[in-house]
Design a protein around this motif. Structure first.
Motif, short mmCIF file in Angstrom:
data_model
loop_
_atom_site.label_atom_id
_atom_site.label_comp_id
_atom_site.label_asym_id
_atom_site.label_seq_id
_atom_site.Cartn_x
_atom_site.Cartn_y
_atom_site.Cartn_z
N ASN A 32 2.76 26.95 -23.94
CA ASN A 32 2.95 26.03 -25.06
C ASN A 32 3.93 26.70 -26.03
O ASN A 32 3.53 27.46 -26.91
N TYR A 83 0.26 31.59 -26.70
CA TYR A 83 1.15 30.58 -26.12
C TYR A 83 0.61 29.94 -24.84
O TYR A 83 1.34 29.24 -24.13
N GLU A 84 -0.66 30.19 -24.55
CA GLU A 84 -1.30 29.61 -23.37
C GLU A 84 -0.52 29.93 -22.09
O GLU A 84 -0.33 29.07 -21.22
#
Length: 195
Positions: free
Chosen positions: A14, A67-68
């Motif tokens: 992400n 940031y996944e």
């Protein structure tokens, strides 16, 4: 038909900003921008994405959470100093973040060295022209060997440093294997055992 330019999308994570790395040269350190510009394999060069990230979240574990980004698709570029007969050879080694580089066996033997160890931070920074914590396999000095663990080359995509602590690069494993001077080495890294 639309005249709009399609914004690239990261294959995972992400990220607030995603651009083709070739279009992000102003955000890249000089050796990385030059390596992308001069990479003879244009298909591979065009496959590299640049994602904007917070330099305060550059540590792998913090980064993956923020940031996944899956840790198994994050790779670390480590600079190794191999010594033999008074000569020191510097090399880049690229391994998944979920593995540990086998410096004492795999790297030492592959480089024909008597002794191999992680290069000191100042040596790695001076030799690459990159920031510590952002060293990437793109733009390493041409005379350095680049050893790539087979798991990195087999990954659909991997996230690596961008040469700076701000931003990361994402590229397909097949493109990593095509980096100038890259050699895919089976058994270069071993899985880190869970505690």
């Amino acid at each position: 038909m639309s005249d709009q330019v399609q914004t690239p999308r990261a294959p995972f994570g992400n990220f607030p900003t995603v651009r083709l790395a070739l279009d992000a040269s102003a955000d890249l350190v000089t050796p990385v921008a030059a390596a992308l510009r001069d990479w003879a394999d244009r298909e591979a060069a065009r496959s590299v994405l640049w994602v904007d990230t917070d330099p305060e979240k550059a540590d792998t574990a913090v980064f993956c959470a923020a940031y996944e980004a899956p840790p198994e698709l994050s790779a670390n570029c480590v600079v190794v100093a191999a010594k033999r007969g008074g000569e020191t050879t510097l090399a880049g080694c690229l391994v998944l973040a979920t593995t540990r580089l086998d410096v004492n066996q795999a790297v030492r033997k592959r480089l024909g060295a008597r002794k191999a160890s992680f290069a000191p931070m100042d040596t790695a920074v001076a030799g690459t022209g990159m920031e510590y914590g952002g060293i990437t396999p793109l733009g390493l000095p041409a005379e350095w060997p680049l050893l790539v663990d087979e798991a990195v080359a087999a990954a659909p995509s991997v996230l690596v440093g961008s040469g700076a602590r701000r931003g990361k690069l994402i590229l397909p494993g097949w493109a990593v294997a095509r980096l100038p001077g890259a050699e895919v080495v089976p058994g270069l890294a071993a899985a880190v055992e869970a505690v």
